[in-house]
Motif scaffolding. Structure first.
Motif, PDB file in Angstrom:
ATOM      1  N   TYR A   1       0.833  -1.197   0.000  1.00  0.00           N
ATOM      2  CA  TYR A   1       0.000   0.000   0.000  1.00  0.00           C
ATOM      3  C   TYR A   1       0.875   1.259   0.000  1.00  0.00           C
ATOM      4  O   TYR A   1       2.018   1.233   0.438  1.00  0.00           O
ATOM      5  N   ALA A   2       0.274   2.357  -0.457  1.00  0.00           N
ATOM      6  CA  ALA A   2       0.822   3.679  -0.187  1.00  0.00           C
ATOM      7  C   ALA A   2       0.018   4.256   0.970  1.00  0.00           C
ATOM      8  O   ALA A   2      -1.220   4.260   0.934  1.00  0.00           O
ATOM      9  N   VAL A   3       0.714   4.714   1.990  1.00  0.00           N
ATOM     10  CA  VAL A   3       0.053   5.239   3.187  1.00  0.00           C
ATOM     11  C   VAL A   3       0.415   6.715   3.342  1.00  0.00           C
ATOM     12  O   VAL A   3       1.586   7.101   3.220  1.00  0.00           O
ATOM     13  N   ARG A   4      -0.593   7.516   3.609  1.00  0.00           N
ATOM     14  CA  ARG A   4      -0.420   8.959   3.757  1.00  0.00           C
ATOM     15  C   ARG A   4      -0.303   9.314   5.234  1.00  0.00           C
ATOM     16  O   ARG A   4      -1.129   8.910   6.045  1.00  0.00           O
ATOM     17  N   PHE A   5       0.739  10.083   5.555  1.00  0.00           N
ATOM     18  CA  PHE A   5       0.968  10.523   6.940  1.00  0.00           C
ATOM     19  C   PHE A   5       0.975  12.046   6.985  1.00  0.00           C
ATOM     20  O   PHE A   5       1.602  12.699   6.144  1.00  0.00           O
TER      21      PHE A   5
ATOM     22  N   LEU B   1       4.319   6.891   2.083  1.00  0.00           N
ATOM     23  CA  LEU B   1       5.280   5.795   2.178  1.00  0.00           C
ATOM     24  C   LEU B   1       4.637   4.508   1.674  1.00  0.00           C
ATOM     25  O   LEU B   1       3.474   4.225   1.975  1.00  0.00           O
ATOM     26  N   ASP B   2       5.406   3.744   0.892  1.00  0.00           N
ATOM     27  CA  ASP B   2       4.958   2.422   0.460  1.00  0.00           C
ATOM     28  C   ASP B   2       5.221   1.433   1.588  1.00  0.00           C
ATOM     29  O   ASP B   2       6.347   1.335   2.079  1.00  0.00           O
ATOM     30  N   MET B   3       4.184   0.689   1.963  1.00  0.00           N
ATOM     31  CA  MET B   3       4.298  -0.160   3.147  1.00  0.00           C
ATOM     32  C   MET B   3       3.624  -1.506   2.900  1.00  0.00           C
ATOM     33  O   MET B   3       2.509  -1.577   2.382  1.00  0.00           O
TER      34      MET B   3
END
Length: 222
Positions: free
Chosen positions: A190-194, A212-214
Motif C-alpha cells: 500500500y501507499a500510506v499517507r501521513f 510511504l509504500d508499506m
C-alpha cells in the motif's frame, strides 16, 4: 534493524548537494564496483543491504555510495567462501605496495551481453497470487512499532504513527531480509499517507504530508 543507516527523519547531516549535470560515475573504480554488483553470479549470504547495515557507524558515515557497495560485496564473497579474508588482505597489500599496477582484465563478451540484456529488460515485480488485502483505500491504519533484527524497509521515524491508506498496489515480495531457510513472503503493498504534524510535530511545514509504500505486515487497524 535499527542503526545509523536508518537516516530518515534524522537531523544534523546538512543539505543534500545537487550537482549540475552529475555523471553516472565520478571515478572509473565506481564503474567496476557497479559491474561486480550486477554481473557477479555469487549469491551474498544475508543479502547486500544487510551487509551494508553491518558496517560500523564510523565506516558507514565516512564512505561513499559505491564504497558501501564494495564493502558489502567483499564481505559477501568472504562469507560465501569464494575468497578468504587472508587472500583479500594479501591482494589489497599488493596494490598498496604497487599503486600503479595494472588491474587484471578478462574478456567475457557472452557474460557482458547477458548482463546488458537483463539490465535493459523489465519484468513487473508484482505477484499474481490470490491474497485478499486487509485494507482498502481510505482505511485508517497505524504502523506497527516493531524492530526486526535484519534489514527492513520500515523506517524507524514512522513506527507507531497513524496514517491513511491512499493506494493499493497489489501483491509483492516482502523486501525485508528473512532468516536463513525462510522463504520471502508475498504481501499486499500500500501507499500510506501521513500528516507531517504527526511525524514531525509543530516543526513540520503547514499542510505537509508524506507518502510511504508499506507492506501489510507493517500495518494494523486503528
Amino acid at each position: 534493524m535499527n542503526g545509523v543507516h536508518d537516516m530518515g527523519g534524522m537531523h544534523g547531516f546538512g543539505p543534500i548537494e545537487r550537482e549540475a549535470n552529475e555523471p553516472r560515475f565520478h571515478h572509473d573504480w565506481e564503474r567496476r564496483v557497479f559491474a561486480i554488483r550486477v554481473a557477479s553470479p555469487i549469491p551474498i549470504p544475508g543479502g547486500s543491504r544487510h551487509n551494508i547495515e553491518q558496517m560500523t557507524p564510523t565506516d558507514y558515515l565516512n564512505t561513499s555510495y559505491y564504497e558501501k557497495w564494495l564493502q558489502s560485496r567483499l564481505k559477501g564473497f568472504v562469507d560465501a567462501g569464494v575468497i578468504t579474508a587472508e587472500e583479500l588482505e594479501a591482494r589489497m597489500a599488493e596494490f598498496r605496495d604497487n599503486p600503479n599496477a595494472q588491474v587484471p582484465r578478462r574478456a567475457a563478451p557472452e557474460q557482458v551481453a547477458a548482463t546488458m540484456t537483463r539490465l535493459l529488460s523489465w519484468n513487473s515485480p508484482r505477484r499474481e497470487v490470490d491474497i485478499t488485502p486487509r485494507f482498502v483505500v481510505g482505511n485508517a491504519v497505524q504502523v506497527c512499532n516493531i524492530h526486526p533484527p535484519n534489514h527492513t524497509r520500515l523506517p524507524r521515524y514512522v513506527r507507531g504513527k497513524p496514517g491513511v491508506v491512499a493506494r493499493y498496489y497489489g501483491t509483492y515480495d516482502l523486501q525485508d531480509t528473512m532468516p536463513e531457510g525462510v522463504e520471502t513472503p508475498v504481501e499486499p503493498l500500500y501507499a500510506v499517507r501521513f500528516d507531517g504534524r504527526v511525524l514531525w510535530g509543530d516543526a513540520a511545514d503547514a499542510n505537509s504530508v508524506v507518502y510511504l509504500d508499506m507492506w501489510e505486515s507493517y500495518l494494523q487497524s486503528v
